[in-house]
Design a protein around this motif. Structure first.
Motif, PDB file in Angstrom:
ATOM      1  N   SER A  32       0.830  -1.218   0.000  1.00 40.78           N
ATOM      2  CA  SER A  32       0.000   0.000   0.000  1.00 40.78           C
ATOM      3  C   SER A  32       0.860   1.261   0.000  1.00 40.78           C
ATOM      4  O   SER A  32       0.510   2.251  -0.646  1.00 40.78           O
ATOM      5  N   LEU A  33       1.984   1.236   0.683  1.00 43.64           N
ATOM      6  CA  LEU A  33       2.883   2.395   0.660  1.00 43.64           C
ATOM      7  C   LEU A  33       3.474   2.589  -0.729  1.00 43.64           C
ATOM      8  O   LEU A  33       3.594   3.721  -1.209  1.00 43.64           O
ATOM      9  N   GLY A  34       3.834   1.506  -1.389  1.00 44.92           N
ATOM     10  CA  GLY A  34       4.353   1.592  -2.754  1.00 44.92           C
ATOM     11  C   GLY A  34       3.335   2.196  -3.708  1.00 44.92           C
ATOM     12  O   GLY A  34       3.680   3.032  -4.551  1.00 44.92           O
ATOM     13  N   ARG A  35       2.081   1.767  -3.571  1.00 48.46           N
ATOM     14  CA  ARG A  35       1.019   2.332  -4.422  1.00 48.46           C
ATOM     15  C   ARG A  35       0.846   3.825  -4.137  1.00 48.46           C
ATOM     16  O   ARG A  35       0.652   4.615  -5.063  1.00 48.46           O
ATOM     17  N   ALA A  36       0.911   4.216  -2.872  1.00 50.36           N
ATOM     18  CA  ALA A  36       0.759   5.633  -2.509  1.00 50.36           C
ATOM     19  C   ALA A  36       1.892   6.480  -3.083  1.00 50.36           C
ATOM     20  O   ALA A  36       1.663   7.589  -3.588  1.00 50.36           O
ATOM     21  N   VAL A  37       3.119   5.960  -3.026  1.00 45.62           N
ATOM     22  CA  VAL A  37       4.262   6.690  -3.575  1.00 45.62           C
ATOM     23  C   VAL A  37       4.109   6.828  -5.089  1.00 45.62           C
ATOM     24  O   VAL A  37       4.310   7.910  -5.652  1.00 45.62           O
ATOM     25  N   ALA A  38       3.740   5.734  -5.763  1.00 46.58           N
ATOM     26  CA  ALA A  38       3.561   5.779  -7.222  1.00 46.58           C
ATOM     27  C   ALA A  38       2.463   6.766  -7.602  1.00 46.58           C
ATOM     28  O   ALA A  38       2.618   7.554  -8.547  1.00 46.58           O
ATOM     29  N   GLU A  39       1.357   6.744  -6.886  1.00 47.49           N
ATOM     30  CA  GLU A  39       0.254   7.672  -7.175  1.00 47.49           C
ATOM     31  C   GLU A  39       0.688   9.112  -6.942  1.00 47.49           C
ATOM     32  O   GLU A  39       0.324  10.011  -7.703  1.00 47.49           O
ATOM     33  N   SER A  40       1.466   9.352  -5.907  1.00 44.23           N
ATOM     34  CA  SER A  40       1.968  10.711  -5.654  1.00 44.23           C
ATOM     35  C   SER A  40       2.839  11.195  -6.812  1.00 44.23           C
ATOM     36  O   SER A  40       2.708  12.337  -7.250  1.00 44.23           O
ATOM     37  N   GLY A  41       3.706  10.325  -7.311  1.00 41.38           N
ATOM     38  CA  GLY A  41       4.539  10.684  -8.465  1.00 41.38           C
ATOM     39  C   GLY A  41       3.696  11.009  -9.677  1.00 41.38           C
ATOM     40  O   GLY A  41       3.967  11.971 -10.404  1.00 41.38           O
ATOM     41  N   ARG A  42       2.656  10.193  -9.918  1.00 36.42           N
ATOM     42  CA  ARG A  42       1.759  10.465 -11.056  1.00 36.42           C
ATOM     43  C   ARG A  42       1.016  11.788 -10.880  1.00 36.42           C
ATOM     44  O   ARG A  42       0.869  12.550 -11.846  1.00 36.42           O
ATOM     45  N   ARG A  43       0.577  12.078  -9.672  1.00 34.22           N
ATOM     46  CA  ARG A  43      -0.182  13.315  -9.445  1.00 34.22           C
ATOM     47  C   ARG A  43       0.687  14.556  -9.607  1.00 34.22           C
ATOM     48  O   ARG A  43       0.262  15.547 -10.217  1.00 34.22           O
TER      49      ARG A  43
END
Length: 56
Positions: A32-43
């Motif tokens: 879940s932390l990995g997904r959050a980091v990836a989503e932050s980069g995309r945003r």
């Protein structure tokens, strides 16, 4: 874990990174932390006008 941040040209200009001592982050949270980091980069990239990427 980290994720790329790209500008309006699609050029890598920064990264979002999450760093923590291994003993403080349970293995069950890593996905879940990995997904959050990836989503932050995309945003952040989207705010900079980056082209939509399929996968990094």
């Amino acid at each position: 874990m980290s994720a790329p941040v790209r500008d309006h040209r699609g050029v890598l200009v920064a990264a979002v990174m999450l760093s923590a001592p291994r003993f403080r982050v349970p293995e069950s949270m890593l996905e879940s932390l990995g997904r959050a980091v990836a989503e932050s980069g995309r945003r952040v990239s989207a705010r900079l006008g980056a082209p939509v990427a399929t996968r990094d």
